[in-house]
Design an enzyme around this catalytic site. Structure first.
Site, PDB file in Angstrom:
ATOM      1  CD  GLU A  61       9.953  11.982  12.016  1.00  0.00           C
ATOM      2  OE1 GLU A  61       9.245  11.523  12.517  1.00  0.00           O
ATOM      3  OE2 GLU A  61      11.069  11.418  11.125  1.00  0.00           O
TER       4      GLU A  61
ATOM      5  CE  LYS B 247      -1.882   2.654   3.109  1.00  0.00           C
ATOM      6  NZ  LYS B 247      -1.666   3.994   2.355  1.00  0.00           N
TER       7      LYS B 247
ATOM      8  CD  GLU C  38      13.160   3.489   7.703  1.00  0.00           C
ATOM      9  OE1 GLU C  38      13.028   4.464   8.814  1.00  0.00           O
ATOM     10  OE2 GLU C  38      12.841   3.974   6.897  1.00  0.00           O
TER      11      GLU C  38
ATOM     12  CB  CYS D  62      12.881   8.360   8.091  1.00  0.00           C
ATOM     13  SG  CYS D  62      13.932   7.548   7.061  1.00  0.00           S
TER      14      CYS D  62
HETATM   15  P1  NAI Z   1       1.921   7.879   8.761  1.00  0.00           P
HETATM   16  O1  NAI Z   1       2.810   7.180   9.591  1.00  0.00           O
HETATM   17  O2  NAI Z   1       0.442   8.053   9.024  1.00  0.00           O
HETATM   18  O3  NAI Z   1       1.703   7.218   7.152  1.00  0.00           O
HETATM   19  C1  NAI Z   1       2.530   6.555   6.556  1.00  0.00           C
HETATM   20  C2  NAI Z   1       1.845   5.099   5.970  1.00  0.00           C
HETATM   21  O4  NAI Z   1       0.980   4.582   6.812  1.00  0.00           O
HETATM   22  C3  NAI Z   1       0.700   5.690   4.999  1.00  0.00           C
HETATM   23  O5  NAI Z   1       1.113   4.836   3.872  1.00  0.00           O
HETATM   24  C4  NAI Z   1      -0.354   5.564   5.492  1.00  0.00           C
HETATM   25  O6  NAI Z   1      -1.648   5.338   4.961  1.00  0.00           O
HETATM   26  C5  NAI Z   1      -0.211   4.219   6.528  1.00  0.00           C
HETATM   27  N1  NAI Z   1      -1.117   4.222   7.730  1.00  0.00           N
HETATM   28  C6  NAI Z   1      -1.746   5.202   8.473  1.00  0.00           C
HETATM   29  N2  NAI Z   1      -2.235   4.574   9.277  1.00  0.00           N
HETATM   30  C7  NAI Z   1      -2.292   3.423   9.382  1.00  0.00           C
HETATM   31  C8  NAI Z   1      -2.550   2.319  10.153  1.00  0.00           C
HETATM   32  N3  NAI Z   1      -3.447   2.453  11.426  1.00  0.00           N
HETATM   33  N4  NAI Z   1      -2.386   1.172   9.793  1.00  0.00           N
HETATM   34  C9  NAI Z   1      -1.541   0.711   8.715  1.00  0.00           C
HETATM   35  N5  NAI Z   1      -1.235   1.768   7.912  1.00  0.00           N
HETATM   36  C10 NAI Z   1      -1.544   3.198   8.269  1.00  0.00           C
HETATM   37  O7  NAI Z   1       2.407   9.058   8.422  1.00  0.00           O
HETATM   38  P2  NAI Z   1       1.961  10.779   8.066  1.00  0.00           P
HETATM   39  O8  NAI Z   1       0.602  10.851   8.618  1.00  0.00           O
HETATM   40  O9  NAI Z   1       1.787  10.740   6.651  1.00  0.00           O
HETATM   41  O10 NAI Z   1       2.771  11.729   8.600  1.00  0.00           O
HETATM   42  C11 NAI Z   1       2.758  12.111   9.846  1.00  0.00           C
HETATM   43  C12 NAI Z   1       4.061  12.267  10.399  1.00  0.00           C
HETATM   44  O11 NAI Z   1       5.075  10.975  10.472  1.00  0.00           O
HETATM   45  C13 NAI Z   1       5.281  13.183   9.588  1.00  0.00           C
HETATM   46  O12 NAI Z   1       5.198  14.511   9.763  1.00  0.00           O
HETATM   47  C14 NAI Z   1       6.529  12.461   9.913  1.00  0.00           C
HETATM   48  O13 NAI Z   1       6.791  12.988  11.324  1.00  0.00           O
HETATM   49  C15 NAI Z   1       6.203  11.032  10.246  1.00  0.00           C
HETATM   50  N6  NAI Z   1       6.838  10.432   9.082  1.00  0.00           N
HETATM   51  C16 NAI Z   1       7.780   9.710   9.211  1.00  0.00           C
HETATM   52  C17 NAI Z   1       8.240   9.043   8.090  1.00  0.00           C
HETATM   53  C18 NAI Z   1       9.506   7.898   8.114  1.00  0.00           C
HETATM   54  O14 NAI Z   1       9.985   7.494   7.052  1.00  0.00           O
HETATM   55  N7  NAI Z   1      10.129   8.186   9.164  1.00  0.00           N
HETATM   56  C19 NAI Z   1       7.496   8.826   6.934  1.00  0.00           C
HETATM   57  C20 NAI Z   1       6.141   9.350   6.926  1.00  0.00           C
HETATM   58  C21 NAI Z   1       5.990  10.204   8.090  1.00  0.00           C
END
Ligand code: NAI
Length: 784
Positions: free
Chosen positions: A393, A190, A264, A298
């Site tokens: 972050e 996804k 990760e 990240c």
């Molecule tokens: P997120 O962690 O919500 O999204 C990442 C992925 O997880 C997306 O594909 C999303 O649809 C999916 N997702 C969301 N809720 C889920 C659930 N309950 N079960 C399974 N999958 C789920 O990140 P978001 O909201 O886009 O960004 C928020 C913050 O997260 C950012 O400001 C940043 O600080 C952090 N982030 C960190 C990342 C990294 O690579 N370390 C990448 C993206 C966001």
């Protein structure tokens, strides 16, 4: 006009990349996209818009895949699994190679589509994201080719549910899909809701490459689709990259499901500049650390730590450099900073920065386009270490900065975070760099460089940055399981009090073993231990939450063990073996009394236990790291490091061997351990105190808390200072342990209802050593 004046007035002209081909692809294949299931695009369902964050224009409509569609995709992946996993490594290598070639052939289309959908500068998509994605498939074609010979006795896990973020949509897809396929798994992936287009283009090239149907499925949608996928009962492995918050939720939601999990997650990575650093290079590095991809990385070097003596000069030069960064249309090849992925993220960054009242905020003087999600490069200095912006972050182009005086202070500040993803060190002093690198709590350390990635170099975090590695053989392991002999797991309960107890006058109460000393149970309760024949063998203390806390504290205090040499740890393990051997008859008699086995079986258990101690003594100085050849001017050293403090619930069967099979690999690799021994037969482990005391083992390296595992598992598994939890006793459910482990996202190894054959070879070896170690990848300059 002087040359200097000409240079001062010269500006870049725009160098726009055309979006025509990418838009034509969207029009031809969309503009509304369904999920990619079983080799074909499904009809679009309920859709939402995906927009160009630089302009706000709608690019396409994406299906919000329902739980039913996720189920269809998982079913397709399951159907495809037997065929795909039975292919030879070579046959899978050919498929991966075909995908790599097609990624190359369509490189421009991928780069432009990525830039349009994500807002990243085309220069980065073209020169970094897409080439690294290709490299990933080439590299993993190689791993697939070699797998059968290099990793015999390993099998793929099955169907992998993979959820990725929006910051490197195609690259993260490659990091997930390439190793999964190489190992023989099938995939449902996804993409993030903001950036689904390159994943859909990838689905298209899977068809073009002739990949068998169902091997790769792409379901689009938001977190609800992600949740349906990660909790689907027929998914064997979940791999997630994204926020720590969602990672924690996934850990909880998958607890006890038997799914293998790698996470990760986020970071707040330190970027340390010593006063002897090549300042200009360090500043250019910083541009890559925090303004690459608008800081939405990240492992972004988002916390600058600069040595006090050079701080004023460094900040002045940094501000001058910031003013020169060009913000604008991501498709313009001459811009440095593009658009943030979505107005939601823009609002988050704005809110975090505006809420801060401390220090001094500097915004680059560079013009910011009025339309679109643009945020100026920002530097915030003078924050206190506990300030939210030093800890949280931000995930945007915002750098926070502080100063330090000595290398040890730099390490202390660097490690003052709940995260542990990456760190960067700048110094011209090789001794200093290589002294500091091992002390940093981070999965990746870059020396005089930053944000370097390669398919051969393991990447991943420690602490709340998650667990598991991506890249290299180490990353492949996360998609394989060793084929092991197991047996049904039956709990053994303490022998109940007999009707006519045989209680000889001499009573021995086994205490706890904490910090190298015997300690009474905090609660003051103990319980008789009866032999299989109804004779009172002694009492065991009933440990509680406080005993666990004391033991963990003692283990933390013994941190020097992690810095001992493998040679020293080997000697101590041999010595434990020798001392156990001297008392083998006594231990065999104890095992007989406790478990009712015959003399031969009891003696065999002691013999295997001594053998096992020798095995880990042998491994203590041989489970080495490797040097990875990466295609840049440098080398990546994948070093094995101890995990830290391991909490372990020993198996019920083989009470001595079970305990030592867990203790020995942990301490051989430099960990400290808090062990809860067999509930039914604890005295085989408590008898070890004297053996450990006479074997030169420093206090606090091994701590033993007796009691009911059902009471002790939760405090141990949820303790914030425990770094890993191993649970082999059937007295606790995998679900309870894994759920509790989500507190600080500790790595967990929990029985899945099957027991390890402790007497056999399955009870020792690399699997234990891998669980007892963490890979730290240290990138150092090397060669031309
Ligand atoms: P997120 O962690 O919500 O999204 C990442 C992925 O997880 C997306 O594909 C999303 O649809 C999916 N997702 C969301 N809720 C889920 C659930 N309950 N079960 C399974 N999958 C789920 O990140 P978001 O909201 O886009 O960004 C928020 C913050 O997260 C950012 O400001 C940043 O600080 C952090 N982030 C960190 C990342 C990294 O690579 N370390 C990448 C993206 C966001």
């Amino acid at each position: 006009m002087t040359t200097r004046e000409i240079f001062e007035t010269m500006d870049y002209g725009p160098a726009p990349e055309s979006s025509a081909e990418a838009l034509a692809w969207i029009a031809a294949k969309g503009p509304a996209f369904g999920a990619f299931i079983d080799g074909a695009f499904a009809k679009p369902g309920e859709t939402f818009a995906t927009r160009n964050p630089a302009t706000g224009a709608e690019l396409a409509r994406i299906t919000q895949s329902s739980a039913e569609q996720v189920d269809k995709a998982v079913t397709a992946a399951r159907r495809a699994f037997p065929g795909w996993s039975k292919l030879s490594g070579h046959q899978r290598a050919r498929h991966l190679y075909a995908l790599a070639r097609l990624l190359q052939k369509h490189a421009r289309l991928f780069a432009v589509l990525e830039s349009l959908d994500n807002g990243k500068p085309i220069r980065e998509a073209r020169d970094i994201d897409v080439p690294l994605a290709q490299r990933h498939f080439y590299y993993h074609a190689g791993l697939a080719q070699l797998l059968d010979d290099e990793m015999p006795g390993h099998a793929p896990l099955g169907v992998c549910g993979q959820v990725i973020p929006w910051n490197f949509p195609l690259l993260m897809l490659s990091w997930k899909i390439a190793p999964a396929l190489a190992a023989g798994n099938t995939v449902v992936l996804k993409p993030a809701e903001y950036t689904s287009l390159t994943a859909l283009l990838f689905a298209d090239i899977c068809r073009e490459a002739g990949l068998p149907k169902g091997v790769v499925n792409i379901v689009t949608g938001d977190g609800r689709t992600g949740e349906a996928l990660t909790t689907h009962p027929d998914v064997n492995k979940v791999a997630f990259t994204g926020s720590t918050e969602v990672g924690r939720r996934i850990r909880q939601a998958t607890a006890g499901s038997g799914k293998s999990l790698t996470l990760e997650l986020g970071g707040k990575s330190p970027y340390i500049v010593f006063d002897d650093a090549d300042i200009d290079s360090a500043i250019e590095g910083l541009v890559d650390a925090i303004w690459f991809n608008q800081g939405q990385v990240c492992c972004a070097g988002s916390r600058l730590l600069v040595q006090e003596g050079i701080a004023a000069d460094f900040h002045a030069r940094l501000k001058a450099r910031m003013d020169k960064l060009r913000l604008g249309d991501p498709l313009d090849k001459s811009i440095d900073v593009g658009a943030v992925v979505d107005p939601v993220q823009h609002a988050t960054i704005t809110r975090l920065v505006d809420r801060n009242t401390e220090g001094e905020t500097y915004r680059a003087a560079t013009p910011v386009p009025e339309q679109g999600c643009f945020y100026p490069p920002t530097l915030i200095t003078g924050l206190s270490p506990a300030a939210p912006l030093m800890q949280e972050e931000i995930f945007g182009p915002v750098l926070v900065s502080t100063t330090f005086r000595t290398p040890s202070e730099a390490v202390e500040i660097a490690n003052n975070t709940r995260y542990g993803l990456a760190a960067t060190v700048w110094t011209e002093n090789l001794n200093l760099a290589l002294d500091v690198a091992p002390k940093l709590a981070a999965g990746v350390v870059w020396v005089n460089a930053t944000n370097l990635f390669d398919a051969a170099a393991p990447f991943g975090g420690v602490r709340e940055s998650g667990f598991g590695r991506e890249g290299g053989w180490e990353g492949l392991l996360a998609y394989l399981e060793p084929a092991l002999k197991t047996k049904p797991l039956k709990p053994a309960d303490p022998v109940p009090a007999p009707d006519r107890p045989d209680a000889p006058g001499l009573d021995r109460t086994a205490k706890m073993y904490v910090g190298g000393k015997q300690a009474r149970p905090d609660g003051g309760y103990s319980q008789p231990v009866w032999s299989a024949k109804g004779r009172l063998l002694g009492h065991m203390g009933l440990g509680n939450r406080k005993d666990i806390r004391n033991a963990v504290e003692a283990a933390r205090g013994a941190a020097a063990w992690a810095r001992t040499t493998g040679h020293l740890r080997a000697q101590i393990l041999y010595y434990i073996g020798e001392n156990l051997s001297a008392r083998s008859a006594e231990f065999a008699a104890r095992i007989r009394d406790l478990t009712g086995v015959n003399a031969k079986t009891a003696e065999a258990e002691v013999d295997v236990a001594i053998d096992r101690l020798f095995t880990y003594a042998a491994w203590a100085d041989k489970f080495d790291g490797t040097a990875k050849s990466v295609p840049i001017r440098g080398i990546a050293l994948a070093m094995t490091e101890p995990v830290g403090v391991i909490g372990a619930l020993a198996p019920d069967d083989a009470p001595l061997l079970g305990a030592l099979s867990v203790i020995a690999p942990a301490i051989a690799m430099g960990n400290r351990i808090v062990l809860v021994p067999s509930y039914a037969a604890p005295l085989a482990a408590t008898d070890l105190y004297q053996v450990l005391d006479t074997s030169d083992l420093p206090g606090g390296v091994v701590n033993i808390v007796t009691g009911d595992p059902a009471d002790l598992a939760e405090p141990l598994a949820s303790h914030m200072d425990v770094d890993a939890i191993w649970a082999f006793t059937p007295h606790v459910s995998a679900e309870a342990v894994e759920r509790a482990s989500a507190s600080n996202l500790k790595r967990s190894w929990v029985h899945d209802g099957h027991g390890i054959d402790w007497m056999g070879k399955s009870g020792e070896g690399r699997r234990f050593l891998q669980a007892a170690t963490e890979i730290k990848t240290i990138w150092v300059p090397y060669g031309e």
